[in-house]
Design a protein around this motif. Structure first.
Motif, mmCIF file in Angstrom:
data_model
loop_
_atom_site.group_PDB
_atom_site.id
_atom_site.type_symbol
_atom_site.label_atom_id
_atom_site.label_comp_id
_atom_site.label_asym_id
_atom_site.label_seq_id
_atom_site.Cartn_x
_atom_site.Cartn_y
_atom_site.Cartn_z
ATOM 1 N N ALA A 2 69.017 12.631 88.569
ATOM 2 C CA ALA A 2 70.110 11.913 89.226
ATOM 3 C C ALA A 2 70.977 12.911 89.994
ATOM 4 O O ALA A 2 71.116 14.071 89.585
ATOM 5 C CB ALA A 2 70.955 11.169 88.197
ATOM 6 N N VAL A 3 71.527 12.445 91.112
ATOM 7 C CA VAL A 3 72.431 13.277 91.926
ATOM 8 C C VAL A 3 73.742 12.524 92.040
ATOM 9 O O VAL A 3 73.760 11.366 92.482
ATOM 10 C CB VAL A 3 71.842 13.520 93.334
ATOM 11 C CG1 VAL A 3 72.778 14.383 94.164
ATOM 12 C CG2 VAL A 3 70.455 14.153 93.245
ATOM 13 N N VAL A 4 74.832 13.148 91.599
ATOM 14 C CA VAL A 4 76.148 12.508 91.704
ATOM 15 C C VAL A 4 77.090 13.424 92.486
ATOM 16 O O VAL A 4 76.822 14.610 92.654
ATOM 17 C CB VAL A 4 76.756 12.194 90.300
ATOM 18 C CG1 VAL A 4 75.850 11.282 89.484
ATOM 19 C CG2 VAL A 4 77.042 13.479 89.519
ATOM 20 N N GLY A 5 78.195 12.845 92.947
ATOM 21 C CA GLY A 5 79.174 13.644 93.691
ATOM 22 C C GLY A 5 80.092 12.729 94.487
ATOM 23 O O GLY A 5 79.792 11.543 94.671
ATOM 24 N N ALA A 6 81.180 13.308 94.960
ATOM 25 C CA ALA A 6 82.179 12.531 95.709
ATOM 26 C C ALA A 6 81.601 12.058 97.047
ATOM 27 O O ALA A 6 80.588 12.580 97.516
ATOM 28 C CB ALA A 6 83.404 13.413 95.965
ATOM 29 N N ASN A 7 82.272 11.103 97.664
ATOM 30 C CA ASN A 7 81.897 10.671 99.019
ATOM 31 C C ASN A 7 81.973 11.881 99.941
ATOM 32 O O ASN A 7 82.928 12.663 99.882
ATOM 33 C CB ASN A 7 82.867 9.594 99.537
ATOM 34 C CG ASN A 7 82.701 8.268 98.812
ATOM 35 O OD1 ASN A 7 83.664 7.660 98.371
ATOM 36 N ND2 ASN A 7 81.477 7.814 98.678
ATOM 37 N N GLY A 8 80.953 12.020 100.773
ATOM 38 C CA GLY A 8 80.958 13.100 101.763
ATOM 39 C C GLY A 8 80.626 14.470 101.186
ATOM 40 O O GLY A 8 80.742 15.485 101.874
ATOM 41 N N SER A 9 80.194 14.525 99.921
ATOM 42 C CA SER A 9 79.945 15.837 99.304
ATOM 43 C C SER A 9 78.611 16.454 99.733
ATOM 44 O O SER A 9 78.413 17.658 99.598
ATOM 45 C CB SER A 9 80.002 15.710 97.773
ATOM 46 O OG SER A 9 79.084 14.729 97.325
ATOM 47 N N GLY A 10 77.663 15.608 100.191
ATOM 48 C CA GLY A 10 76.370 16.154 100.632
ATOM 49 C C GLY A 10 75.162 15.584 99.903
ATOM 50 O O GLY A 10 74.048 16.083 100.049
ATOM 51 N N LYS A 11 75.362 14.510 99.130
ATOM 52 C CA LYS A 11 74.260 13.937 98.333
ATOM 53 C C LYS A 11 73.138 13.381 99.212
ATOM 54 O O LYS A 11 71.967 13.631 98.973
ATOM 55 C CB LYS A 11 74.778 12.803 97.422
ATOM 56 C CG LYS A 11 75.886 13.211 96.490
ATOM 57 C CD LYS A 11 76.352 12.043 95.647
ATOM 58 C CE LYS A 11 76.908 10.873 96.456
ATOM 59 N NZ LYS A 11 78.091 11.214 97.262
ATOM 60 N N SER A 12 73.524 12.594 100.225
ATOM 61 C CA SER A 12 72.495 12.002 101.091
ATOM 62 C C SER A 12 71.776 13.095 101.870
ATOM 63 O O SER A 12 70.567 13.013 102.095
ATOM 64 C CB SER A 12 73.116 10.992 102.062
ATOM 65 O OG SER A 12 73.620 9.887 101.348
ATOM 66 N N THR A 13 72.519 14.106 102.279
ATOM 67 C CA THR A 13 71.906 15.232 102.997
ATOM 68 C C THR A 13 70.856 15.890 102.100
ATOM 69 O O THR A 13 69.734 16.167 102.534
ATOM 70 C CB THR A 13 72.998 16.245 103.412
ATOM 71 O OG1 THR A 13 74.013 15.539 104.139
ATOM 72 C CG2 THR A 13 72.438 17.358 104.261
ATOM 73 N N LEU A 14 71.198 16.089 100.831
ATOM 74 C CA LEU A 14 70.255 16.682 99.877
ATOM 75 C C LEU A 14 69.041 15.757 99.694
ATOM 76 O O LEU A 14 67.894 16.204 99.747
ATOM 77 C CB LEU A 14 70.968 16.916 98.530
ATOM 78 C CG LEU A 14 70.115 17.410 97.371
ATOM 79 C CD1 LEU A 14 69.491 18.765 97.675
ATOM 80 C CD2 LEU A 14 70.950 17.536 96.089
ATOM 81 N N ALA A 15 69.308 14.453 99.522
ATOM 82 C CA ALA A 15 68.207 13.497 99.311
ATOM 83 C C ALA A 15 67.271 13.492 100.525
ATOM 84 O O ALA A 15 66.045 13.495 100.378
ATOM 85 C CB ALA A 15 68.773 12.106 99.059
#
Ligand code: ATP
Ligand code: MG
Length: 242
Positions: A40-53
């Motif tokens: 699982a990948v968690v983090g604040a809005n705009g932190s970079g999760k979608s970029t990582l995915a």
């Protein structure tokens, strides 16, 4: 196995002071080996999760460093990587392209099942597994949000990807459909990487990555990783109070 070697993502960004565009770093450098079946990948809005995915299936390519899936480089072997790694977007409408569920799943099968009748029959089997057989021929616009999410997932899983990356697959769903999609993801044999704001779902993963300000700031079992995330968010909330 998913491998990130000092992977960085940068983008051009306008200078607020009116100067020339500048290069900003959106993510990284990130070095990781993901072997667990549930990440699982968690983090604040705009932190970079979608970029990582998106790095994981080559939707975004690293500006520096490398990303490999089962030894295939996302930059050099993009096509092969996309065939191995299925990607489910938050908004199912971003990936449903055909007028009916049957046609949409059949489209996913076009490469592996050349015969049209056989393809339609296989597509119906897939829809049956996802509880959508009764809706196979209706307009996709007549499906509920939850059903559309299931259809998007069904169409991706029909291609039998070795790895599934889901970017907030349950964010738009009510509790019933969220439970349904969570159970479905849990039942899959393949490796699943899920970006989520649902910390209960993240707690069921084997490994949790916490992304903050473009960095992976925690990478641990769910207990300690989610404790770190709550601590981070608590500190942010305190900073925001005047
Ligand atoms: N192509 C791009 N050009 C410039 N900035 C970008 C680009 N793509 C993303 N960003 C910025 O990078 C940061 C990280 O974006 P990203 O979409 O990865 O965040 P996120 O953690 O998925 O957020 P959310 O929880 O809101 O979905 C954001 O500040 C975003 O505005
Ligand atoms: Mg996102």
């Amino acid at each position: 196995m998913i491998e990130l070697d000092a992977a960085e993502v940068t983008a051009w960004s306008p200078d607020p002071a009116g100067g020339p565009d500048r290069v900003v770093r959106l993510l990284g450098p990130v070095t990781l080996r993901l072997t667990e079946r549930r990440v699982a990948v968690v983090g604040a809005n705009g932190s970079g999760k979608s970029t990582l995915a998106r790095l994981l299936n080559g939707l975004v390519l690293p500006s520096a460093g490398a990303v490999r899936v089962d030894g295939l480089d996302t930059a050099a072997d993009g096509r092969a990587v996309r065939q191995r790694v299925g990607f489910v977007f938050t908004d199912p409408d971003a990936q449903i392209v055909m007028p009916t569920p049957l046609e949409d799943v059949a489209l996913s099968l076009r490469r592996t099942v050349p015969d049209a009748r056989e393809r339609a029959s296989r597509a119906l089997d897939v829809l049956t597994r996802f509880g959508l057989a009764q809706r196979a021929h209706v307009s996709v616009h007549a499906l509920s949000g939850g059903q559309r999410q299931l259809l998007a997932l069904a169409a991706v899983l029909a291609t039998e990807p070795a790895v599934l990356v889901c970017d907030e697959p349950t964010t738009l769903l009510d509790l019933r459909w969220r439970t349904h999609v969570d159970a479905l993801l849990a039942s899959l044999a393949q490796q699943v990487v899920v970006v989520t704001h649902d910390l209960e779902a993240a707690a069921r993963a084997e490994r949790v990555l916490v992304v903050d300000d473009g960095q992976v700031v925690a990478d641990d079992a769910p207990g300690p990783a989610l404790a770190r995330y709550r601590e981070l968010m608590g500190a942010r909330a305190a900073e925001a109070v005047p």
